[in-house]
Design a protein around this motif. Structure first.
Motif, PDB file in Angstrom:
ATOM      1  N   ALA A 184     121.647  89.447  39.782  1.00  0.00           N
ATOM      2  CA  ALA A 184     122.870  90.223  40.178  1.00  0.00           C
ATOM      3  C   ALA A 184     123.482  89.446  41.531  1.00  0.00           C
ATOM      4  O   ALA A 184     124.677  88.890  41.302  1.00  0.00           O
ATOM      5  N   PHE A 233     126.629  86.693  41.124  1.00  0.00           N
ATOM      6  CA  PHE A 233     127.774  86.988  41.732  1.00  0.00           C
ATOM      7  C   PHE A 233     128.402  86.054  42.452  1.00  0.00           C
ATOM      8  O   PHE A 233     129.541  85.489  42.275  1.00  0.00           O
ATOM      9  N   CYS A 290     126.187  92.990  38.661  1.00  0.00           N
ATOM     10  CA  CYS A 290     127.396  91.670  39.117  1.00  0.00           C
ATOM     11  C   CYS A 290     128.830  92.289  38.840  1.00  0.00           C
ATOM     12  O   CYS A 290     129.672  91.799  39.655  1.00  0.00           O
TER      13      CYS A 290
END
Length: 404
Positions: free
Chosen positions: A211, A215, A96
């Motif tokens: 991740a 994000f 991320c």
């Protein structure tokens, strides 16, 4: 006036920390962190936030407030245990962070996030935090003697001094824990700064499950609104350097348990507003004070974890839920206000809130997929006759679900 700016920054640091550290600890614990690893993660986030705020404030002379990703922590709570345990989660944190840095170095990741329809992004965030926001209700039913004073304190302060409502509720919760907790209290707890290095592992399903949604949530619910708040007060921070800085801070914090560092969206108003300093060119002092305050607060991460361990789990999540109620309201409004895309938003919300896991991938990702497919399907099914012709008057078009 400089003292006024410094105080604004310190208040922002305290409010940001006290209002959401329980969410962070609950999120890290949910994905497999031990108490020591969770305390280390909180300390790492404080250091990352503090370092990024100090650097950006001094470098750009703007009140660029930095925070950890509270919606991201709520995502971790919703995700729960992952294959490979906490090392796999740490690996996802690093991925991320890399995506955030990439968004700063190249414009296409930010454009991809911006391309997600606002109703779908809002619905995903609402589905992620829903379970936490229902925790105060569960706490009132399960432990009324502890939870009712916390909720009442929050409600009263919400009416008169909104920014102190969650910190005030937290103080009442701490008092309740001290009164009703175990007799030995904090005597056996490790109260000093905790630093634990976790060797990351990469698990494809965890990367997709944590991740990518982390994000997207961090960009859509923190960085983009943070830029909007700054613009409200007349500031235009350089987004790409900000993303690179916060991404690097996230990468540095990840091996020690920190999940994500980003622009502040809510506390940004405390440092960028006119109450901070009458001269807009001097408000950056508040950001520097915020950074110093966060570095100092990080030293109490062990104490924070010890208090959480002493309290009933539902009480901790209740305080976290109170902190996220306003975020739930705004994300639901964003999801359903516009008739166009409402069905796709509802599908996104339902799938995300279900908490389901398929192939080791969590509900937030599948909510985005389901919402996107629904939006695509409905768009393709729309008959040509609904398209506006060049001679049609705008006022003659009334949505089917709106009164004429």
């Amino acid at each position: 006036m400089r003292v006024q700016a410094v105080m604004a920054g310190l208040v922002s640091a305290i409010v940001g920390y006290a209002s959401s550290f329980t969410v962070v600890l609950a999120g890290l614990r949910a994905v497999g962190a031990t108490p020591g690893q969770a305390a280390s993660g909180l300390l790492a986030l404080c250091c990352g936030v503090g370092a990024a705020a100090l650097f950006l404030g001094l470098r750009h002379r703007m009140p660029i407030s930095i925070a950890w990703s509270t919606p991201g922590a709520a995502l971790l709570v919703a995700t729960g245990p992952v294959p490979g345990g906490f090392p796999a989660a740490v690996g996802a944190f690093i991925v991320c962070a890399g995506l955030i840095v990439l968004a700063g170095l190249s414009p296409w990741p930010a454009r991809a996030v911006a391309a997600i329809p606002r109703p779908i992004a809002g619905a995903m965030l609402a589905g992620v935090i829903l379970s936490l926001c229902t925790a105060p209700v569960r706490a009132v039913v399960d432990i009324p003697l502890l939870a009712v004073p916390v909720v009442l304190t929050w409600a009263v302060l919400q009416r008169y001094v909104r920014q102190w409502s969650v910190p005030g509720a937290l103080v009442v919760a701490v008092v309740a824990i001290a009164v009703q907790g175990p007799g030995d209290g904090l005597s056996g707890a490790a109260l000093g700064p905790a630093v634990e290095l976790t060797t990351p592992t990469l698990n494809p399903s965890v990367v997709v499950s944590i991740a990518i949604p982390l994000f997207l949530v961090t960009m859509a619910a923190q960085n983009v609104p943070g830029m909007a708040v700054m613009a409200t007060y007349g500031y235009t921070p350089p987004l790409r350097p900000v993303l690179v800085t916060t991404g690097l801070a996230s990468a540095a914090a990840a091996p020690f348990g920190g999940h994500a560092v980003n622009l502040a969206a809510i506390t940004a108003a405390l440092t960028a507003g006119p109450d901070t300093h009458p001269d807009p060119g001097r408000r950056w002092i508040a950001t520097v004070a915020l950074g110093a305050g966060q570095l100092t607060l990080g030293l109490g991460a062990g104490l924070a974890m010890a208090l959480v361990l002493l309290s009933p789990p539902v009480l901790v999540t209740a305080v976290a839920g109170l902190a996220l109620l306003s975020a739930l309201g705004s994300s639901l409004a964003q999801a359903v206000t516009e008739p166009e895309g409402r069905e796709a938003a509802v599908v996104t919300f339902v799938v995300t809130a279900s908490g389901m896991t398929i192939m080791g991938i969590g509900a937030a990702f599948w909510g985005l997929v389901a919402g996107g497919l629904t939006a695509l399907l409905l768009h393709r099914r729309r008959p040509p006759s609904t398209a506006r012709s060049g001679t049609e008057r705008p006022e003659s078009r009334v949505p089917a679900d709106q009164p004429s």
